[in-house]
Design a protein around this motif. Structure first.
Motif, PDB file in Angstrom:
ATOM      1  N   ALA A  28       0.831  -1.206   0.000  1.00 25.74           N
ATOM      2  CA  ALA A  28       0.000   0.000   0.000  1.00 25.74           C
ATOM      3  C   ALA A  28       0.866   1.256   0.000  1.00 25.74           C
ATOM      4  O   ALA A  28       0.558   2.233  -0.689  1.00 25.74           O
ATOM      5  CB  ALA A  28      -0.938  -0.011   1.202  1.00 25.74           C
ATOM      6  N   ARG A  29       1.973   1.227   0.755  1.00 24.05           N
ATOM      7  CA  ARG A  29       2.884   2.377   0.766  1.00 24.05           C
ATOM      8  C   ARG A  29       3.531   2.563  -0.603  1.00 24.05           C
ATOM      9  O   ARG A  29       3.698   3.684  -1.073  1.00 24.05           O
ATOM     10  CB  ARG A  29       3.973   2.182   1.826  1.00 24.05           C
ATOM     11  CG  ARG A  29       3.544   2.559   3.219  1.00 24.05           C
ATOM     12  CD  ARG A  29       4.732   2.672   4.161  1.00 24.05           C
ATOM     13  NE  ARG A  29       5.553   1.469   4.217  1.00 24.05           N
ATOM     14  CZ  ARG A  29       5.332   0.436   5.021  1.00 24.05           C
ATOM     15  NH1 ARG A  29       4.316   0.456   5.856  1.00 24.05           N
ATOM     16  NH2 ARG A  29       6.135  -0.603   5.019  1.00 24.05           N
ATOM     17  N   ARG A  30       3.906   1.454  -1.246  1.00 21.45           N
ATOM     18  CA  ARG A  30       4.513   1.544  -2.575  1.00 21.45           C
ATOM     19  C   ARG A  30       3.539   2.083  -3.608  1.00 21.45           C
ATOM     20  O   ARG A  30       3.933   2.774  -4.540  1.00 21.45           O
ATOM     21  CB  ARG A  30       4.988   0.165  -3.032  1.00 21.45           C
ATOM     22  CG  ARG A  30       6.449  -0.048  -2.800  1.00 21.45           C
ATOM     23  CD  ARG A  30       6.895  -1.275  -3.534  1.00 21.45           C
ATOM     24  NE  ARG A  30       7.107  -2.325  -2.568  1.00 21.45           N
ATOM     25  CZ  ARG A  30       7.095  -3.611  -2.830  1.00 21.45           C
ATOM     26  NH1 ARG A  30       6.853  -4.032  -4.035  1.00 21.45           N
ATOM     27  NH2 ARG A  30       7.308  -4.482  -1.884  1.00 21.45           N
ATOM     28  N   GLN A  31       2.257   1.761  -3.445  1.00 24.60           N
ATOM     29  CA  GLN A  31       1.250   2.189  -4.413  1.00 24.60           C
ATOM     30  C   GLN A  31       0.776   3.612  -4.181  1.00 24.60           C
ATOM     31  O   GLN A  31       0.133   4.194  -5.051  1.00 24.60           O
ATOM     32  CB  GLN A  31       0.049   1.239  -4.373  1.00 24.60           C
ATOM     33  CG  GLN A  31       0.352  -0.127  -4.917  1.00 24.60           C
ATOM     34  CD  GLN A  31      -0.826  -1.060  -4.821  1.00 24.60           C
ATOM     35  OE1 GLN A  31      -1.778  -0.804  -4.087  1.00 24.60           O
ATOM     36  NE2 GLN A  31      -0.761  -2.162  -5.535  1.00 24.60           N
ATOM     37  N   HIS A  32       1.091   4.189  -3.035  1.00 24.69           N
ATOM     38  CA  HIS A  32       0.655   5.541  -2.719  1.00 24.69           C
ATOM     39  C   HIS A  32       1.234   6.528  -3.743  1.00 24.69           C
ATOM     40  O   HIS A  32       2.425   6.569  -3.989  1.00 24.69           O
ATOM     41  CB  HIS A  32       1.098   5.933  -1.305  1.00 24.69           C
ATOM     42  CG  HIS A  32       0.636   7.298  -0.911  1.00 24.69           C
ATOM     43  ND1 HIS A  32      -0.683   7.571  -0.627  1.00 24.69           N
ATOM     44  CD2 HIS A  32       1.300   8.465  -0.780  1.00 24.69           C
ATOM     45  CE1 HIS A  32      -0.802   8.841  -0.318  1.00 24.69           C
ATOM     46  NE2 HIS A  32       0.389   9.411  -0.411  1.00 24.69           N
ATOM     47  N   GLY A  33       0.365   7.296  -4.352  1.00 25.26           N
ATOM     48  CA  GLY A  33       0.787   8.301  -5.314  1.00 25.26           C
ATOM     49  C   GLY A  33       0.848   7.802  -6.751  1.00 25.26           C
ATOM     50  O   GLY A  33       1.114   8.586  -7.653  1.00 25.26           O
ATOM     51  N   LEU A  34       0.620   6.507  -6.963  1.00 24.09           N
ATOM     52  CA  LEU A  34       0.605   5.987  -8.331  1.00 24.09           C
ATOM     53  C   LEU A  34      -0.733   6.276  -8.989  1.00 24.09           C
ATOM     54  O   LEU A  34      -1.733   6.513  -8.322  1.00 24.09           O
ATOM     55  CB  LEU A  34       0.844   4.471  -8.330  1.00 24.09           C
ATOM     56  CG  LEU A  34       2.224   3.986  -7.946  1.00 24.09           C
ATOM     57  CD1 LEU A  34       2.265   2.464  -7.953  1.00 24.09           C
ATOM     58  CD2 LEU A  34       3.268   4.529  -8.904  1.00 24.09           C
ATOM     59  N   ASP A  35      -0.726   6.225 -10.304  1.00 23.99           N
ATOM     60  CA  ASP A  35      -1.950   6.403 -11.074  1.00 23.99           C
ATOM     61  C   ASP A  35      -2.941   5.291 -10.700  1.00 23.99           C
ATOM     62  O   ASP A  35      -2.581   4.112 -10.718  1.00 23.99           O
ATOM     63  CB  ASP A  35      -1.618   6.332 -12.562  1.00 23.99           C
ATOM     64  CG  ASP A  35      -2.803   6.555 -13.462  1.00 23.99           C
ATOM     65  OD1 ASP A  35      -3.853   7.024 -12.969  1.00 23.99           O
ATOM     66  OD2 ASP A  35      -2.677   6.267 -14.664  1.00 23.99           O
ATOM     67  N   PRO A  36      -4.176   5.636 -10.337  1.00 14.17           N
ATOM     68  CA  PRO A  36      -5.157   4.611  -9.949  1.00 14.17           C
ATOM     69  C   PRO A  36      -5.412   3.563 -11.029  1.00 14.17           C
ATOM     70  O   PRO A  36      -5.709   2.411 -10.718  1.00 14.17           O
ATOM     71  CB  PRO A  36      -6.427   5.414  -9.666  1.00 14.17           C
ATOM     72  CG  PRO A  36      -5.962   6.794  -9.396  1.00 14.17           C
ATOM     73  CD  PRO A  36      -4.700   6.983 -10.173  1.00 14.17           C
ATOM     74  N   GLN A  37      -5.278   3.939 -12.294  1.00 11.68           N
ATOM     75  CA  GLN A  37      -5.468   2.965 -13.369  1.00 11.68           C
ATOM     76  C   GLN A  37      -4.363   1.913 -13.361  1.00 11.68           C
ATOM     77  O   GLN A  37      -4.610   0.737 -13.619  1.00 11.68           O
ATOM     78  CB  GLN A  37      -5.518   3.666 -14.721  1.00 11.68           C
ATOM     79  CG  GLN A  37      -6.751   4.496 -14.920  1.00 11.68           C
ATOM     80  CD  GLN A  37      -6.743   5.197 -16.259  1.00 11.68           C
ATOM     81  OE1 GLN A  37      -5.700   5.333 -16.891  1.00 11.68           O
ATOM     82  NE2 GLN A  37      -7.909   5.656 -16.688  1.00 11.68           N
ATOM     83  N   VAL A  38      -3.157   2.335 -13.049  1.00  5.58           N
ATOM     84  CA  VAL A  38      -2.032   1.395 -12.966  1.00  5.58           C
ATOM     85  C   VAL A  38      -2.263   0.425 -11.812  1.00  5.58           C
ATOM     86  O   VAL A  38      -2.065  -0.790 -11.954  1.00  5.58           O
ATOM     87  CB  VAL A  38      -0.696   2.150 -12.791  1.00  5.58           C
ATOM     88  CG1 VAL A  38       0.447   1.198 -12.493  1.00  5.58           C
ATOM     89  CG2 VAL A  38      -0.397   2.983 -14.020  1.00  5.58           C
ATOM     90  N   VAL A  39      -2.691   0.947 -10.674  1.00  5.55           N
ATOM     91  CA  VAL A  39      -2.958   0.101  -9.511  1.00  5.55           C
ATOM     92  C   VAL A  39      -4.096  -0.875  -9.808  1.00  5.55           C
ATOM     93  O   VAL A  39      -4.022  -2.054  -9.450  1.00  5.55           O
ATOM     94  CB  VAL A  39      -3.288   0.974  -8.274  1.00  5.55           C
ATOM     95  CG1 VAL A  39      -3.698   0.116  -7.091  1.00  5.55           C
ATOM     96  CG2 VAL A  39      -2.092   1.844  -7.912  1.00  5.55           C
ATOM     97  N   ALA A  40      -5.121  -0.417 -10.514  1.00  8.29           N
ATOM     98  CA  ALA A  40      -6.247  -1.290 -10.865  1.00  8.29           C
ATOM     99  C   ALA A  40      -5.808  -2.398 -11.816  1.00  8.29           C
ATOM    100  O   ALA A  40      -6.214  -3.558 -11.661  1.00  8.29           O
ATOM    101  CB  ALA A  40      -7.369  -0.467 -11.495  1.00  8.29           C
TER     102      ALA A  40
END
Length: 84
Positions: A28-40
């Motif tokens: 979750a910390r690594r994903q913070h600030g990433l584009d939501p589409q990339v995370v999805a």
């Protein structure tokens, strides 16, 4: 030499898909600030590969065959993400 290293990393990564998918605190910390589409897209890949690992594990007698199939599909996801 690079292809051997990449192949090894894909196979080692594929073994992780035998476990139930979840997002822990570190991820979750690594994903913070990433584009939501990339995370999805990453989450969709996680769900697909974990499910595929489980389905193939029930049908195949060799887990190495299962891991190789998952590594191949993981390479496809990585390629798609890098070329998107």
């Amino acid at each position: 030499m690079i292809s051997n290293h990449l192949r090894t990393q894909l196979i080692e990564s594929a073994w992780a898909y035998q476990h139930r998918p979840r997002v822990g605190a570190q991820i979750a910390r690594r994903q913070h600030g990433l584009d939501p589409q990339v995370v999805a897209r990453a989450w969709a890949a996680q769900l697909r590969l974990c499910g595929r690992f489980r389905r193939l594990s029930t049908r195949k007698t060799s887990r190495n065959v299962v891991v190789t199939a998952i590594a191949r599909e993981l390479a496809g996801f990585l390629w798609a993400e890098l070329t998107a």
